[in-house]
Design a protein around this motif. Structure first.
Motif, PDB file in Angstrom:
ATOM      1  N   PRO A  88      54.819  33.047  38.094  1.00  0.00           N
ATOM      2  CA  PRO A  88      54.541  32.295  36.870  1.00  0.00           C
ATOM      3  C   PRO A  88      53.632  31.095  37.104  1.00  0.00           C
ATOM      4  CG  PRO A  88      56.860  32.882  36.977  1.00  0.00           C
ATOM      5  CD  PRO A  88      56.264  33.263  38.303  1.00  0.00           C
ATOM      6  N   GLY A  89      53.656  30.549  38.309  1.00  0.00           N
ATOM      7  CA  GLY A  89      52.791  29.419  38.626  1.00  0.00           C
ATOM      8  C   GLY A  89      51.322  29.781  38.719  1.00  0.00           C
ATOM      9  N   ASP A  90      51.021  31.095  38.731  1.00  0.00           N
ATOM     10  CA  ASP A  90      49.628  31.544  38.773  1.00  0.00           C
ATOM     11  C   ASP A  90      49.013  31.648  37.381  1.00  0.00           C
ATOM     12  OD1 ASP A  90      49.494  31.812  41.546  1.00  0.00           O
ATOM     13  OD2 ASP A  90      50.439  33.786  41.480  1.00  0.00           O
ATOM     14  N   GLU A  91      49.745  31.315  36.348  1.00  0.00           N
ATOM     15  CA  GLU A  91      49.220  31.368  34.990  1.00  0.00           C
ATOM     16  C   GLU A  91      47.991  30.462  34.852  1.00  0.00           C
ATOM     17  OE1 GLU A  91      53.253  32.242  32.361  1.00  0.00           O
ATOM     18  OE2 GLU A  91      52.612  30.186  32.688  1.00  0.00           O
ATOM     19  N   GLN A  92      47.076  30.899  34.009  1.00  0.00           N
ATOM     20  CA  GLN A  92      45.861  30.110  33.778  1.00  0.00           C
ATOM     21  C   GLN A  92      46.176  28.950  32.838  1.00  0.00           C
ATOM     22  OE1 GLN A  92      42.611  32.318  32.100  1.00  0.00           O
ATOM     23  NE2 GLN A  92      41.271  30.553  31.938  1.00  0.00           N
ATOM     24  N   LEU A  93      45.760  27.758  33.216  1.00  0.00           N
ATOM     25  CA  LEU A  93      45.945  26.588  32.369  1.00  0.00           C
ATOM     26  C   LEU A  93      44.790  26.498  31.382  1.00  0.00           C
ATOM     27  CD1 LEU A  93      47.127  23.914  34.973  1.00  0.00           C
ATOM     28  CD2 LEU A  93      48.525  25.286  33.437  1.00  0.00           C
ATOM     29  N   LEU A  94      45.097  26.300  30.120  1.00  0.00           N
ATOM     30  CA  LEU A  94      44.091  26.207  29.071  1.00  0.00           C
ATOM     31  C   LEU A  94      43.998  24.765  28.591  1.00  0.00           C
ATOM     32  CD1 LEU A  94      45.112  29.367  26.994  1.00  0.00           C
ATOM     33  CD2 LEU A  94      43.333  29.199  28.748  1.00  0.00           C
ATOM     34  N   ASP A  95      42.786  24.248  28.591  1.00  0.00           N
ATOM     35  CA  ASP A  95      42.572  22.877  28.118  1.00  0.00           C
ATOM     36  C   ASP A  95      41.207  22.817  27.455  1.00  0.00           C
ATOM     37  OD1 ASP A  95      42.789  20.172  27.633  1.00  0.00           O
ATOM     38  OD2 ASP A  95      42.199  19.571  29.662  1.00  0.00           O
ATOM     39  N   THR A  96      41.134  23.379  26.247  1.00  0.00           N
ATOM     40  CA  THR A  96      39.891  23.382  25.486  1.00  0.00           C
ATOM     41  C   THR A  96      40.099  22.624  24.188  1.00  0.00           C
ATOM     42  OG1 THR A  96      40.398  25.434  24.286  1.00  0.00           O
ATOM     43  CG2 THR A  96      39.353  25.656  26.437  1.00  0.00           C
ATOM     44  N   LYS A 138      49.243  27.727  28.537  1.00  0.00           N
ATOM     45  CA  LYS A 138      49.121  28.634  29.663  1.00  0.00           C
ATOM     46  C   LYS A 138      48.849  30.049  29.171  1.00  0.00           C
ATOM     47  CE  LYS A 138      52.329  25.992  32.585  1.00  0.00           C
ATOM     48  NZ  LYS A 138      53.601  26.059  33.348  1.00  0.00           N
ATOM     49  N   LYS A 139      48.281  30.833  30.071  1.00  0.00           N
ATOM     50  CA  LYS A 139      47.933  32.217  29.755  1.00  0.00           C
ATOM     51  C   LYS A 139      48.409  33.091  30.908  1.00  0.00           C
ATOM     52  CE  LYS A 139      43.725  34.877  28.738  1.00  0.00           C
ATOM     53  NZ  LYS A 139      42.245  34.758  28.593  1.00  0.00           N
ATOM     54  N   ARG A 140      49.283  34.048  30.619  1.00  0.00           N
ATOM     55  CA  ARG A 140      49.895  34.835  31.691  1.00  0.00           C
ATOM     56  C   ARG A 140      49.244  36.194  31.897  1.00  0.00           C
ATOM     57  NH1 ARG A 140      54.205  38.523  29.432  1.00  0.00           N
ATOM     58  NH2 ARG A 140      54.834  38.871  31.594  1.00  0.00           N
ATOM     59  N   PHE A 141      48.391  36.628  30.958  1.00  0.00           N
ATOM     60  CA  PHE A 141      47.679  37.899  31.126  1.00  0.00           C
ATOM     61  C   PHE A 141      46.185  37.673  31.025  1.00  0.00           C
ATOM     62  CE2 PHE A 141      45.745  41.696  29.013  1.00  0.00           C
ATOM     63  CZ  PHE A 141      45.702  42.483  30.157  1.00  0.00           C
ATOM     64  N   TYR A 168      56.123  38.074  35.601  1.00  0.00           N
ATOM     65  CA  TYR A 168      54.916  37.997  36.422  1.00  0.00           C
ATOM     66  C   TYR A 168      53.689  37.541  35.623  1.00  0.00           C
ATOM     67  CZ  TYR A 168      57.398  40.666  40.013  1.00  0.00           C
ATOM     68  OH  TYR A 168      58.285  41.069  40.964  1.00  0.00           O
ATOM     69  N   THR A 169      52.792  36.847  36.306  1.00  0.00           N
ATOM     70  CA  THR A 169      51.439  36.640  35.799  1.00  0.00           C
ATOM     71  C   THR A 169      50.651  37.896  36.149  1.00  0.00           C
ATOM     72  OG1 THR A 169      51.546  34.242  36.069  1.00  0.00           O
ATOM     73  CG2 THR A 169      49.352  35.238  35.988  1.00  0.00           C
ATOM     74  N   ILE A 170      49.889  38.412  35.178  1.00  0.00           N
ATOM     75  CA  ILE A 170      49.208  39.698  35.363  1.00  0.00           C
ATOM     76  C   ILE A 170      47.703  39.505  35.226  1.00  0.00           C
ATOM     77  CG2 ILE A 170      49.030  42.078  34.557  1.00  0.00           C
ATOM     78  CD1 ILE A 170      51.769  41.603  33.146  1.00  0.00           C
ATOM     79  N   ARG A 171      46.968  39.950  36.226  1.00  0.00           N
ATOM     80  CA  ARG A 171      45.497  39.952  36.152  1.00  0.00           C
ATOM     81  C   ARG A 171      44.994  41.367  36.381  1.00  0.00           C
ATOM     82  NH1 ARG A 171      40.886  38.539  40.203  1.00  0.00           N
ATOM     83  NH2 ARG A 171      39.137  38.116  38.786  1.00  0.00           N
ATOM     84  N   VAL A 172      44.137  41.821  35.477  1.00  0.00           N
ATOM     85  CA  VAL A 172      43.496  43.123  35.619  1.00  0.00           C
ATOM     86  C   VAL A 172      41.995  42.903  35.692  1.00  0.00           C
ATOM     87  CG1 VAL A 172      43.197  45.431  34.662  1.00  0.00           C
ATOM     88  CG2 VAL A 172      45.325  44.191  34.233  1.00  0.00           C
ATOM     89  N   VAL A 173      41.357  43.514  36.679  1.00  0.00           N
ATOM     90  CA  VAL A 173      39.907  43.464  36.810  1.00  0.00           C
ATOM     91  C   VAL A 173      39.362  44.880  36.640  1.00  0.00           C
ATOM     92  CG1 VAL A 173      37.956  42.912  38.307  1.00  0.00           C
ATOM     93  CG2 VAL A 173      40.012  41.495  38.370  1.00  0.00           C
ATOM     94  N   SER A 174      38.422  45.046  35.714  1.00  0.00           N
ATOM     95  CA  SER A 174      37.792  46.344  35.493  1.00  0.00           C
ATOM     96  C   SER A 174      36.377  46.313  36.060  1.00  0.00           C
ATOM     97  CB  SER A 174      37.761  46.686  34.003  1.00  0.00           C
ATOM     98  OG  SER A 174      39.070  46.947  33.515  1.00  0.00           O
ATOM     99  N   GLU A 175      36.139  47.195  37.015  1.00  0.00           N
ATOM    100  CA  GLU A 175      34.831  47.303  37.655  1.00  0.00           C
ATOM    101  C   GLU A 175      34.101  48.511  37.061  1.00  0.00           C
ATOM    102  OE1 GLU A 175      33.832  45.082  39.691  1.00  0.00           O
ATOM    103  OE2 GLU A 175      35.574  44.198  40.693  1.00  0.00           O
ATOM    104  N   VAL A 176      32.998  48.253  36.364  1.00  0.00           N
ATOM    105  CA  VAL A 176      32.195  49.352  35.829  1.00  0.00           C
ATOM    106  C   VAL A 176      31.340  49.896  36.967  1.00  0.00           C
ATOM    107  CG1 VAL A 176      30.471  50.054  34.141  1.00  0.00           C
ATOM    108  CG2 VAL A 176      32.169  48.313  33.539  1.00  0.00           C
ATOM    109  N   LEU A 177      31.642  51.122  37.397  1.00  0.00           N
ATOM    110  CA  LEU A 177      30.935  51.728  38.518  1.00  0.00           C
ATOM    111  C   LEU A 177      29.780  52.608  38.061  1.00  0.00           C
ATOM    112  CD1 LEU A 177      34.033  52.679  40.694  1.00  0.00           C
ATOM    113  CD2 LEU A 177      32.711  50.555  40.695  1.00  0.00           C
ATOM    114  N   SER A 178      29.882  53.104  36.835  1.00  0.00           N
ATOM    115  CA  SER A 178      28.816  53.916  36.261  1.00  0.00           C
ATOM    116  C   SER A 178      28.893  53.774  34.753  1.00  0.00           C
ATOM    117  CB  SER A 178      28.968  55.388  36.668  1.00  0.00           C
ATOM    118  OG  SER A 178      27.958  56.183  36.066  1.00  0.00           O
ATOM    119  N   SER A 179      27.736  53.588  34.115  1.00  0.00           N
ATOM    120  CA  SER A 179      27.747  53.316  32.681  1.00  0.00           C
ATOM    121  C   SER A 179      26.805  54.233  31.925  1.00  0.00           C
ATOM    122  CB  SER A 179      27.341  51.862  32.419  1.00  0.00           C
ATOM    123  OG  SER A 179      27.165  51.640  31.027  1.00  0.00           O
TER     124      SER A 179
END
Length: 780
Positions: free
Chosen positions: A369-377, A383-386, A433-444
């Motif tokens: 949970p400590g890996d959540e993104q802090l938002l300050d705009t 915080k943002k957990r996903f 859990y804090t969840i991060r997903v990275v999508s890598e475009v390998l072919s477009s």
């Protein structure tokens, strides 16, 4: 000097106020729009000269957040000025761009810039809708040629009731959050996030929103008629008679050459094969034109460029006349699909999604949970957990492209997938859990954002994240006959050429149960409701087919997390005891991490409500940390028996005589065994019976919560006592030791050094930093 004028109408129970002639008087067009207490200044400017050497309309939209609008100062200690645009600002810029761009003449080559500056933000009314209206107003009253105005509203649904322009609080309760932009006749742009709503509900939301656009459009039209300036007449490249004659000769020669050859290009179904055939065709044409005495060098260069237009025109003709697409598919046919999961050995979850020549690899990382993104705009604090991040390297299209900071497109596509996946994620209480997903475009070759939705779902299920249901996405397209708009064809699963050359890009993501995200752009001056209905229904059919393929590979989330993923143990304590767990300067909590392996227990996160998350890679060490915290926060009760450790021999501060022993019951919890509580007989000295560091069994006989004192006894254990008292320690005569029968726990600030209570004290607030409530504690 222009006169300040105000215009208003009522929308959603609030006044929409437009003011002109007050600010930015040197801009081509400027106005402020106020809704509630949110105020946006829009300016529109066009360059006096056209930009040479480009084949697109150069429009730039900038949304400028100003922290002063929300009464904030930047949180950084070193930089107080606003820096690069936040993701939210970029998304708003893109949304405004997508709405206003179709109403420009695409042949325009003068730079046009629309700047939207938030001057006041009331924490209730989102500035994005206000910015869209303000941009429409500024362009309408400017000298810039534009086929507006347009209007925009936000639509929500709470308990089955439609809500117009809901506040932030209302949007939290809504099952749908949709932005509708267009005219009272056609829709130009849609953006929506939803909690698995049906296609019928989504369509009704669009209809409800469009119903309220007319009032705003009328307001802007009235403003334009009263304060608008005449539009510039732009030279769009009209040819002289001589040039027209040369152009006609050139077009005839190029068309005759390409007529049959261009169709052979479409005999190839692959993107690269068609591209190579097109290059070959251009080379042949150039050689022929070189030998033609009627064709100049400039005409030859123009003729070669005409091949691309003929190629695109042919793809449209094939759809409208033959119901056949560039790659040979039928109008509703989806490209070949395939999926894989668990490709990468050390990641927490991975999924590969292939649709035709489009390929996306999505990878999941689980954190504490400590890996959540802090938002300050300007608009957000929290915080943002996903998080979903999207990468689009040059090699995915076979091009050379420098890899630098991410662009607006990557941020926009990443946010769209994030919006689509968010409704199916488990609640934090169930899966902390804090969840991060990275999508890598390998072919477009078209629709990589929707492929990222599919890849992300596969990766999340592979990681063991208990999502409600997998999400799949599809992009629908449209080809319209320019001469007969009623002649149109809808396309399922558009590829690159159909996106670039088509009239619509309608992305729909969702589960079997309903829609979770929508994003629609058009290149026309809008589309009608029947097209939207057909697109939604076509997307649903395609989505179900894609989900069938995905679920054949992995039907549900894995029962166990990856062995490389951290484990999180949760427990809840009394919030008033948080300080005891943290300790002075974080001493206690860091000591727990050290004693539990350091690298094994990586973080301990504490929320303000007393919820504690222990992140570890070793179950035994996590249990040890949990036990330590439970012991620290455990409430000592009379009658309980503890195996304690003697910390010190207590002496009377006046006489210096030994009066008892301080015994640690649990870490941070002490009590005192009075000299009279060791044995039924009187003893001479406490040090004759116990030594510092000795382990003894004691029983709690009294807890004075008001004074913070815990009284312990050895003799109360009777035969269960494990303490051997030598005869030499027994006092055979009378004595009076004096002193107290109880003792305050060490380090308790409610007592003075002599043990007397200092009176009630309010707990001190814990400031942010290493020793913060709701913070993350890590051993360094």
């Amino acid at each position: 000097m222009s006169k300040i004028q105000k215009f208003s109408t009522e929308i959603g129970g609030k006044e929409l106020l437009v003011e002109t002639g007050h600010f930015a008087k040197q801009a081509g067009g400027a106005c402020t729009v106020q809704y509630g207490e949110t105020v946006v200044l829009a300016t529109a400017v066009m360059s006096e000269t056209l930009r040479e050497g480009i084949d697109y309309f150069p429009l730039l939209v900038d949304f400028e957040e100003r922290l002063y609008a929300a009464g904030k100062i930047k949180g950084s200690r070193f930089i107080k000025r606003e820096g690069r645009p936040s993701d939210e600002a970029i998304l708003t810029s893109r949304m405004v761009d997508r709405s206003i761009r179709p109403l420009f003449d695409e042949r325009l080559r003068h730079d046009v810039q629309v700047v939207l500056t938030v001057l006041s933000f009331d924490q209730e009314n989102d500035s994005d809708i206000i910015s869209l209206v303000a941009a429409s107003g500024a362009l309408s009253i400017s000298n810039i040629p534009w086929y507006g105005p347009l209007a925009a509203v936000r639509v929500g649904q709470i308990n089955g009731e439609w809500v117009l322009n809901p506040t932030y609080a209302a949007r939290e309760k809504s099952v749908l959050d949709m932005v509708v932009a267009g005219t009272d006749e056609k829709i130009i742009m849609l953006e929506a996030g939803a909690s698995q709503v049906s296609e019928e509900v989504a369509l009704e939301a669009v209809k409800f929103g469009q119903k309220h656009l007319g009032k705003i459009i009328k307001l802007i039209s009235d403003i334009q008629s009263k304060v608008g300036t005449p539009k510039h007449v732009i030279d769009l490249g009209e040819l002289s008679d001589e040039e027209k004659a040369k152009q006609e000769i050139l077009e005839k020669k190029v068309n005759e050459f390409c007529q049959e050859r261009i169709r052979k290009v479409y005999e190839f179904t692959g993107k690269r094969d068609q591209a190579e055939a097109l290059i070959k065709l251009k080379d042949e044409l150039e050689e022929i034109l070189k030998k033609d005495s009627e064709v100049t060098k400039e005409m030859r260069e123009t003729g070669v460029k005409m091949v691309d237009k003929i190629y695109e025109t042919e793809s449209r003709r094939m759809v409208l006349e033959d119901s056949r697409r560039a790659d040979g598919r039928g109008l509703e046919e989806i490209r070949p699909l395939s999926c894989e999961v668990g490709l990468l050995p050390r990641t927490h979850g991975s999924g590969l999604f292939n649709r035709g020549e489009t390929q996306v690899l999505s990878v999941v990382t689980l954190g504490s949970p400590g890996d959540e993104q802090l938002l300050d705009t300007m608009e957000e604090s929290g915080k943002k957990r996903f998080m979903h991040h999207y990468n689009f390297p040059g090699f995915s299209t076979g091009e050379v492209s420098p890899i630098r900071s991410i662009g607006r497109r990557e941020i926009g596509h990443g946010a769209l997938v994030e919006k689509a996946i968010l409704p199916v994620l488990p609640a934090k209480e169930k899966f902390p859990y804090t969840i991060r997903v990275v999508s890598e475009v390998l072919s477009s070759n078209g629709s990589t954002s929707q492929a990222s939705c599919c890849g992300s779902s596969l990766a999340l299920m592979d990681a063991g994240v208990p999502i409600i249901a997998p999400v799949a996405g599809i992009a629908m397209g449209l080809i319209t006959d320019e001469k007969n708009p009623k002649n149109r064809k809808l396309l399922t699963d558009i590829q690159g050429v159909e996106d670039h050359n088509g009239d619509m890009d309608f992305k729909v993501a969702g589960t079997r149960n309903g829609i979770t995200a929508i994003q629609m752009d058009v290149k026309l001056h809008g589309i009608t409701m029947d097209v939207i209905d057909e697109a939604l229904q076509g997307a649903k059919k395609a989505r179900i087919k894609i989900l069938d393929v995905m679920e054949a590979v992995i039907p549900s989330p894995r029962a166990e997390l990856s062995k490389y993923a951290p484990r999180i143990t949760t427990l809840h304590i009394n919030p008033e005891l948080i300080r005891e767990v943290i300790g002075k300067g974080g001493e206690t909590i860091n000591k727990i991490i050290d004693e539990c392996g350091g690298a094994d227990v990586t973080k301990i996160d504490i929320e303000e409500d007393g919820q504690i998350y222990i992140t570890s890679t070793n179950a035994a060490m996590a249990q040890k940390a949990q036990t330590r915290i439970e012991n620290i926060t455990k409430e000592i009760m009379p009658g309980e028996v503890y195996d304690g450790v003697v910390l010190q021999i207590q002496k009377d501060r006046n006489s210096g005589m030994e009066i008892g022993a301080i015994v640690e019951l649990t870490p941070g919890k002490d009590g005192m065994v009075h000299i009279s509580e060791f044995a039924n007989e009187r003893i001479r000295n406490v040090s004759d019976v116990v030594k510092v560091g000795q382990k003894i069994k004691v029983k709690v006989i009294e807890v004075d919560k008001e004074r913070g004192r815990v009284s312990l006894s050895v003799k109360a254990l009777g035969e269960k006592s494990d303490l051997d008292i030598p005869d030499s320690a027994i006092q055979r005569g009378g004595f009076d030791r004096g002193g107290n029968g109880g003792f305050k726990p060490r380090g308790d600030s409610r007592f003075s050094r002599d043990g007397r209570p200092r009176g009630p004290q309010r707990p001190r607030p814990i400031s942010h930093g290493k020793n913060q409530v709701g913070g993350s504690y890590q051993n360094f």
